[in-house]
Design an enzyme around this catalytic site. Structure first.
Site, PDB file in Angstrom:
ATOM      1  N   ASP A 194     -41.724  27.596  22.106  1.00 24.18           N
ATOM      2  CA  ASP A 194     -42.926  28.092  23.259  1.00 24.18           C
ATOM      3  C   ASP A 194     -43.714  28.854  22.153  1.00 24.18           C
ATOM      4  O   ASP A 194     -43.346  29.798  21.431  1.00 24.18           O
ATOM      5  CB  ASP A 194     -42.316  28.851  24.300  1.00 24.18           C
ATOM      6  CG  ASP A 194     -43.923  28.359  25.411  1.00 24.18           C
ATOM      7  OD1 ASP A 194     -45.163  28.614  25.396  1.00 24.18           O
ATOM      8  OD2 ASP A 194     -42.995  28.397  26.918  1.00 24.18           O
ATOM      9  N   ASN A 220     -54.369  19.228  27.766  1.00 20.20           N
ATOM     10  CA  ASN A 220     -52.750  18.593  26.884  1.00 20.20           C
ATOM     11  C   ASN A 220     -52.688  17.419  26.282  1.00 20.20           C
ATOM     12  O   ASN A 220     -51.663  17.721  25.475  1.00 20.20           O
ATOM     13  CB  ASN A 220     -52.270  18.274  28.434  1.00 20.20           C
ATOM     14  CG  ASN A 220     -51.935  20.067  29.171  1.00 20.20           C
ATOM     15  OD1 ASN A 220     -51.446  20.518  29.334  1.00 20.20           O
ATOM     16  ND2 ASN A 220     -51.168  19.287  30.300  1.00 20.20           N
ATOM     17  N   ILE A 222     -42.881  15.875  30.076  1.00 18.37           N
ATOM     18  CA  ILE A 222     -42.966  16.256  31.651  1.00 18.37           C
ATOM     19  C   ILE A 222     -45.133  16.297  32.021  1.00 18.37           C
ATOM     20  O   ILE A 222     -44.835  16.118  32.584  1.00 18.37           O
ATOM     21  CB  ILE A 222     -42.128  17.449  31.453  1.00 18.37           C
ATOM     22  CG1 ILE A 222     -40.960  17.269  32.547  1.00 18.37           C
ATOM     23  CG2 ILE A 222     -42.869  17.965  33.198  1.00 18.37           C
ATOM     24  CD1 ILE A 222     -39.208  18.302  32.289  1.00 18.37           C
ATOM     25  N   ASP A 268     -40.603  11.975  41.911  1.00 21.62           N
ATOM     26  CA  ASP A 268     -41.186  11.234  42.602  1.00 21.62           C
ATOM     27  C   ASP A 268     -40.302  10.791  43.738  1.00 21.62           C
ATOM     28  O   ASP A 268     -40.228  10.836  44.715  1.00 21.62           O
ATOM     29  CB  ASP A 268     -41.815  10.155  42.293  1.00 21.62           C
ATOM     30  CG  ASP A 268     -43.187  10.567  41.054  1.00 21.62           C
ATOM     31  OD1 ASP A 268     -43.564  11.689  41.765  1.00 21.62           O
ATOM     32  OD2 ASP A 268     -43.184  10.331  40.290  1.00 21.62           O
ATOM     33  N   HIS A 317     -47.591   8.175  37.678  1.00 18.02           N
ATOM     34  CA  HIS A 317     -46.398   9.626  38.203  1.00 18.02           C
ATOM     35  C   HIS A 317     -48.236  10.140  38.691  1.00 18.02           C
ATOM     36  O   HIS A 317     -48.322  10.872  38.296  1.00 18.02           O
ATOM     37  CB  HIS A 317     -45.760  10.676  37.583  1.00 18.02           C
ATOM     38  CG  HIS A 317     -45.796  11.612  37.584  1.00 18.02           C
ATOM     39  ND1 HIS A 317     -45.143  11.850  39.130  1.00 18.02           N
ATOM     40  CD2 HIS A 317     -46.028  13.469  37.462  1.00 18.02           C
ATOM     41  CE1 HIS A 317     -45.518  13.432  39.365  1.00 18.02           C
ATOM     42  NE2 HIS A 317     -45.339  13.717  38.177  1.00 18.02           N
TER      43      HIS A 317
HETATM   44  N1  LIG Z   1     -43.809  15.299  35.003  1.00 17.80           N
HETATM   45  C1  LIG Z   1     -43.615  15.944  36.420  1.00 17.80           C
HETATM   46  O1  LIG Z   1     -43.073  15.523  37.634  1.00 17.80           O
HETATM   47  C2  LIG Z   1     -44.573  17.307  36.383  1.00 17.80           C
HETATM   48  C3  LIG Z   1     -43.877  18.400  37.846  1.00 17.80           C
HETATM   49  C4  LIG Z   1     -44.517  19.329  37.437  1.00 17.80           C
HETATM   50  C5  LIG Z   1     -45.031  20.097  36.412  1.00 17.80           C
HETATM   51  N2  LIG Z   1     -45.524  18.827  35.467  1.00 17.80           N
HETATM   52  C6  LIG Z   1     -46.636  19.416  34.639  1.00 17.80           C
HETATM   53  O2  LIG Z   1     -45.690  20.331  33.148  1.00 17.80           O
HETATM   54  C7  LIG Z   1     -46.726  20.549  32.797  1.00 17.80           C
HETATM   55  C8  LIG Z   1     -46.385  22.317  32.510  1.00 17.80           C
HETATM   56  O3  LIG Z   1     -46.065  23.371  33.797  1.00 17.80           O
HETATM   57  P1  LIG Z   1     -45.676  24.597  34.327  1.00 17.80           P
HETATM   58  O4  LIG Z   1     -46.277  24.319  35.735  1.00 17.80           O
HETATM   59  O5  LIG Z   1     -44.123  24.921  33.679  1.00 17.80           O
HETATM   60  O6  LIG Z   1     -47.044  25.163  33.398  1.00 17.80           O
HETATM   61  P2  LIG Z   1     -46.933  26.992  33.139  1.00 17.80           P
HETATM   62  O7  LIG Z   1     -48.442  27.418  32.777  1.00 17.80           O
HETATM   63  O8  LIG Z   1     -46.541  27.525  34.017  1.00 17.80           O
HETATM   64  O9  LIG Z   1     -46.049  26.344  31.524  1.00 17.80           O
HETATM   65  C9  LIG Z   1     -46.269  26.124  30.093  1.00 17.80           C
HETATM   66  C10 LIG Z   1     -45.867  26.000  28.899  1.00 17.80           C
HETATM   67  O10 LIG Z   1     -46.057  25.506  27.612  1.00 17.80           O
HETATM   68  C11 LIG Z   1     -46.685  26.558  27.104  1.00 17.80           C
HETATM   69  N3  LIG Z   1     -47.189  25.694  25.543  1.00 17.80           N
HETATM   70  C12 LIG Z   1     -48.642  26.003  25.627  1.00 17.80           C
HETATM   71  N4  LIG Z   1     -49.323  24.420  24.680  1.00 17.80           N
HETATM   72  C13 LIG Z   1     -47.846  25.277  23.611  1.00 17.80           C
HETATM   73  C14 LIG Z   1     -47.846  24.159  23.215  1.00 17.80           C
HETATM   74  N5  LIG Z   1     -48.439  24.121  21.697  1.00 17.80           N
HETATM   75  N6  LIG Z   1     -45.820  23.749  22.789  1.00 17.80           N
HETATM   76  C15 LIG Z   1     -45.039  24.839  23.055  1.00 17.80           C
HETATM   77  N7  LIG Z   1     -45.530  25.534  24.033  1.00 17.80           N
HETATM   78  C16 LIG Z   1     -46.415  25.266  24.701  1.00 17.80           C
HETATM   79  C17 LIG Z   1     -47.247  27.320  27.441  1.00 17.80           C
HETATM   80  O11 LIG Z   1     -47.237  28.386  26.079  1.00 17.80           O
HETATM   81  C18 LIG Z   1     -46.676  27.750  28.563  1.00 17.80           C
HETATM   82  O12 LIG Z   1     -45.288  28.362  28.460  1.00 17.80           O
HETATM   83  C19 LIG Z   1     -47.602  20.804  33.184  1.00 17.80           C
HETATM   84  O13 LIG Z   1     -48.990  20.084  32.570  1.00 17.80           O
HETATM   85  C20 LIG Z   1     -47.876  20.182  34.721  1.00 17.80           C
HETATM   86  O14 LIG Z   1     -48.973  19.600  35.033  1.00 17.80           O
HETATM   87  C21 LIG Z   1     -44.967  17.594  35.015  1.00 17.80           C
HETATM   88  O1  LIG Z   2     -48.590  17.756  41.463  1.00 15.52           O
HETATM   89  C1  LIG Z   2     -48.906  18.202  39.789  1.00 15.52           C
HETATM   90  O2  LIG Z   2     -49.891  18.567  39.086  1.00 15.52           O
HETATM   91  C2  LIG Z   2     -47.370  18.889  38.812  1.00 15.52           C
HETATM   92  C3  LIG Z   2     -46.649  17.250  39.015  1.00 15.52           C
HETATM   93  O3  LIG Z   2     -46.982  16.585  38.455  1.00 15.52           O
HETATM   94  C4  LIG Z   2     -45.791  17.781  40.204  1.00 15.52           C
HETATM   95  O4  LIG Z   2     -46.124  15.601  40.844  1.00 15.52           O
HETATM   96  O5  LIG Z   2     -45.437  18.138  40.946  1.00 15.52           O
END
Ligand SMILES: NC(=O)c1ccc[n+]([C@@H]2O[C@H](COP(=O)([O-])OP(=O)(O)OC[C@H]3O[C@@H](n4cnc5c(N)ncnc54)[C@H](O)[C@@H]3O)[C@@H](O)[C@H]2O)c1
Ligand SMILES: O=C(O)C[C@H](O)C(=O)O
Length: 336
Positions: free
Chosen positions: A52, A113, A136, A169, A196
């Site tokens: 991280d 992102n 993700i 999903d 998604h």
């Molecule tokens: N695909 C899905 O179904 C899904 C579901 C939920 C969330 N998400 C996405 O996942 C992502 C993370 O969500 P979260 O709640 O864990 O966020 P968060 O802010 O709690 O955690 C993100 C982490 O990424 C780290 N980070 C940032 N830049 C970085 C880099 N260059 N290298 C390494 N680490 C880095 C941050 O320091 C932090 O610890 C978001 O973009 C969110 O939208 C996707």
């Molecule tokens: O809803 C979001 O932004 C996070 C993730 O993609 C989700 O489906 O929960």
């Protein structure tokens, strides 16, 4: 003598296949921490590498006290720390990046992102070009094409090894149906295809035990906008983390089963797909059979009813734009 060494070699290779290094990029975040914990609990993981931009060594120290066999290492936020976290990895999960706040769409996360994912993809292309990359970070519909473009530019793109994580999903869909039908969610296998985000998420209830649900607009909407429910409830503190960690760990577990020789492992994922390429849609989520080389087989969408035809039509327009946005970003901003 010869027999003994052959048997020893064979024993080594069998046990070696049961040992896999898995890396989490963004391991100290809301998803990263519980995901790392779930991976530590998975006996198929032998080495867990956590990276991280802040806090990975602390998370690793904590998780490493869980008394399962795997080793856990937290890497410093330096280029060599990142490279070492990735070297030898078979599966890289990427939840790095910012989450939504109420009122935002996933596409609103693009400006932040896209470059985070681009730069992490470069590190993967250099240090573990043959790993399975599980993205993700949102917006998944755009971040997956970003990874593909970066790998292509370096001549190491293997479409069978790149996955956008859409598992949440199907997790949600089965849970929501079970709430309505008073059933066990484990018995509800709901196919969800497309992408998604919002209308690109297309549940196919006509293929389930409850085909009549395809006309339940409220349920369809709940699956499409389930993420918003969590974003609203967290009220500015982020989006789904715990259910997402479970969903990411589920996909990783399925992939490990396939890597380690199990046949017939099927999960949905957003992959480089032939299904709608003739309509200019290069990536699409459908059921994927996993194998030791990544994508083994992409299942067709199958028979859909008239309601679902309309949902698919609505999906295509947004999905195409999201994919093109990811590709255009890399073309205009190739980075260093
Ligand atoms: N695909 C899905 O179904 C899904 C579901 C939920 C969330 N998400 C996405 O996942 C992502 C993370 O969500 P979260 O709640 O864990 O966020 P968060 O802010 O709690 O955690 C993100 C982490 O990424 C780290 N980070 C940032 N830049 C970085 C880099 N260059 N290298 C390494 N680490 C880095 C941050 O320091 C932090 O610890 C978001 O973009 C969110 O939208 C996707
Ligand atoms: O809803 C979001 O932004 C996070 C993730 O993609 C989700 O489906 O929960």
């Amino acid at each position: 003598m010869f027999m003994a060494s052959r048997i020893q070699r064979r024993a080594f290779s069998v046990s070696a296949r049961n040992l896999s290094k898995v890396t989490v990029l963004g391991a100290a975040g809301g998803i990263g921490q519980p995901l790392s914990l779930l991976l530590k609990l998975n006996p198929r993981v032998s080495e867990l590498a956590l990276y991280d931009i802040r806090g990975a060594p602390g998370v690793a120290a904590d998780v490493s006290h869980v008394n399962t066999k795997s080793t856990v290492t937290g890497y410093e936020a330096t280029p060599s720390g990142l490279a070492n976290a990735l070297k030898g990895s078979e599966i890289v999960l990427i939840p790095a990046g910012v989450p939504r706040k109420p009122g935002m769409t996933r596409d609103d996360l693009f400006n932040t992102n896209a470059s985070i994912v681009r730069d992490l993809a470069k590190a993967c292309a250099e240090s573990c070009p043959d790993a399975n990359i599980l993205v993700i970070s949102n917006p998944v519909n755009s971040t997956v094409p970003i990874v593909a473009e970066i790998f292509k530019a370096r001549g190491v793109y293997n479409p069978k090894r790149l996955f956008g994580v859409t598992t949440l999903d199907v997790v949600r869909a089965s849970r929501f149906v079970s709430e309505l039908k008073k059933t066990d969610p484990a018995d509800e296998n709901i196919v969800v295809v497309g992408g998604h985000s919002g209308v690109t998420i297309v549940p196919l209830f006509s293929q389930s035990n409850h085909p009549e649900l395809s006309s339940n607009a409220e349920l369809v909407n709940r699956v499409q906008f389930g993420g918003d429910e969590v974003v609203k409830a967290k009220d500015g503190a982020g989006s789904a983390t715990l259910s997402m960690a479970m969903a990411g760990a589920r996909l990783a577990e399925s992939m490990l089963r396939a890597i380690q020789g199990e046949k017939g492992v099927v999960e949905p994922a957003f992959v480089d797909s032939p299904l709608y390429k003739d309509q200019g849609i290069d990536f699409f989520s459908s059921k994927i059979e996993l194998g030791p080389s990544g994508v083994e087989k992409i299942h067709p969408v199958g028979k859909v009813d008239a309601n679902e035809e309309k949902l698919l039509e609505a999906c295509f327009g947004d999905l195409k734009k999201n994919i093109e946005k990811g590709k255009a970003f890399v073309a205009a901003n190739p980075g260093k």
